[in-house]
Design a protein around this motif. Sequence first.
Motif, short mmCIF file in Angstrom:
data_model
loop_
_atom_site.label_atom_id
_atom_site.label_comp_id
_atom_site.label_asym_id
_atom_site.label_seq_id
_atom_site.Cartn_x
_atom_site.Cartn_y
_atom_site.Cartn_z
N PHE A 83 34.16 -13.00 24.48
CA PHE A 83 34.41 -12.13 25.62
C PHE A 83 35.76 -12.49 26.23
O PHE A 83 36.00 -13.65 26.58
N GLU A 132 37.29 -18.87 22.55
CA GLU A 132 36.74 -19.68 23.65
C GLU A 132 36.10 -20.91 23.00
O GLU A 132 35.35 -20.76 22.03
N LYS A 151 38.53 -17.93 36.69
CA LYS A 151 37.30 -18.18 37.47
C LYS A 151 37.33 -19.34 38.49
O LYS A 151 37.55 -19.10 39.65
C1 LIG Z 1 35.07 -13.94 32.92
C2 LIG Z 1 35.85 -14.07 31.69
C3 LIG Z 1 36.98 -13.28 31.45
C4 LIG Z 1 37.40 -12.15 32.39
O1 LIG Z 1 37.75 -12.63 33.65
P1 LIG Z 1 37.94 -11.57 34.87
O2 LIG Z 1 38.44 -12.45 35.99
O3 LIG Z 1 36.61 -10.97 35.14
O4 LIG Z 1 38.94 -10.58 34.44
C5 LIG Z 1 37.73 -13.52 30.31
N1 LIG Z 1 37.39 -14.48 29.46
C6 LIG Z 1 36.30 -15.26 29.64
C7 LIG Z 1 35.99 -16.34 28.66
C8 LIG Z 1 35.49 -15.08 30.75
O5 LIG Z 1 34.40 -15.82 30.92
#
Ligand SMILES: *Cc1c(COP(=O)(O)O)cnc(C)c1O
Length: 392
Positions: free
Chosen positions: A138, A190, A252
Amino acid sequence: MDFDEIKLAESGYLMQTYSRFNVAVESGKGSVVFDNNGKPYIDFGSGIGVNSLGYSDPEWVEAVKNQAEKLAHISNLYYNEVQISFAARLCKMAGMARVFLGNSGAEANECAIKLARKYSFDKYGAGRPAIISLRNSFHGRTVTTLSATGQDVFHQYFFPFTEGFEFVDAGDIEGLKSIINSQTCAVMLECIQGEGGVVPLEPEYVQKVRELCDQNDLLLIIDEVQTGAGRTGKFLAFEHYGIKPDIVTMAKGLGGGLPIGACLCNEKLSGVLTSGTHGSTFGGNPVACAGANVVLNRLSSEGFLDGVAKKGEYIRSRVKSMQNVKSVRGMGLMIGIELVNGEAKGIAAKCLQKGLLVLTAKTLVRLLPPLTITFDEIDKGLEILGSALKEG
Ligand SMILES: *Cc1c(COP(=O)(O)O)cnc(C)c1O
């Protein structure tokens, strides 16, 4: 407004993109939030890993307040010391050369993708734009970061998507080798797939990916939007893997509750994005940077990250012996719980009723508590989790 009025207004005025839990959160203190009736909830989700220092941390609040009073925003057409000292600190802690500051994870990844493509364009010319990403990954919600996301459910409706992304299974090094070609410029991953269900990659695999990248002059982009800023017990999760990426993205937990995203690069890439090739009106906002500075202070304070690792081990060992738990995975305070039966969403709803916020990821219950959570708060939360799991 009472809860029903809030809920009704939400459904009338906000685009219905979220399936929300039945609670309106009004305030928070430490790792506890309070709803509009004053009912407390232990928070094992921290706003999806954002409130890294919990709620209303006095030092963070003070820094943010002071900066809001002094200067809330100034364009990136001007210099600002708060932003620059934060950037310097962040680069040092990450072991990277330079950073671009944005406002979210998706934006940080957009920057990473642009950076990788321009590096390749500058060196090899057009025709080498392809980025290999992992299935079940993601990377965000913009059209391009959706394209980089290796899950078919995200590749609907919004056609045409950005071209130049290919996918391979995590752990399949031969599969990766077989799709690298003269058009490939980067590999993106990731270390622990978060939204994909808290799936940690194997160290040997990540090390082999690094070798393959070196052999083919591919850039290794590590998305640490969720795993970064101390979440796994190290400042960045790649430190568990004995490798270094060329590009790392964060967001985050980095701001401790204010929107900030960062795309960091190594020395080799530090001159690629030149004046006019990238930008953001809000990126590196002084108030967000003031808050993020407090987060960096705290993460580098004596024993803090070891504490995150210890709390994570404690939670995992307790959850392992709970009823209805098939397995527990993750690192530090990024934890996924696989259930024997029952739905993760149902368990989360049950926890909510009993005064505990938890998240889900795919079929798993997911925990991302504030890094500052106390053992007392952990014990209270685990008691509720245990009883919700028992009911199934
Ligand atoms: C949450 C997340 C994103 C997206 O971040 P936003 O601040 O919602 O745009 C991208 N990559 C990973 C691994 C995430 O957990």
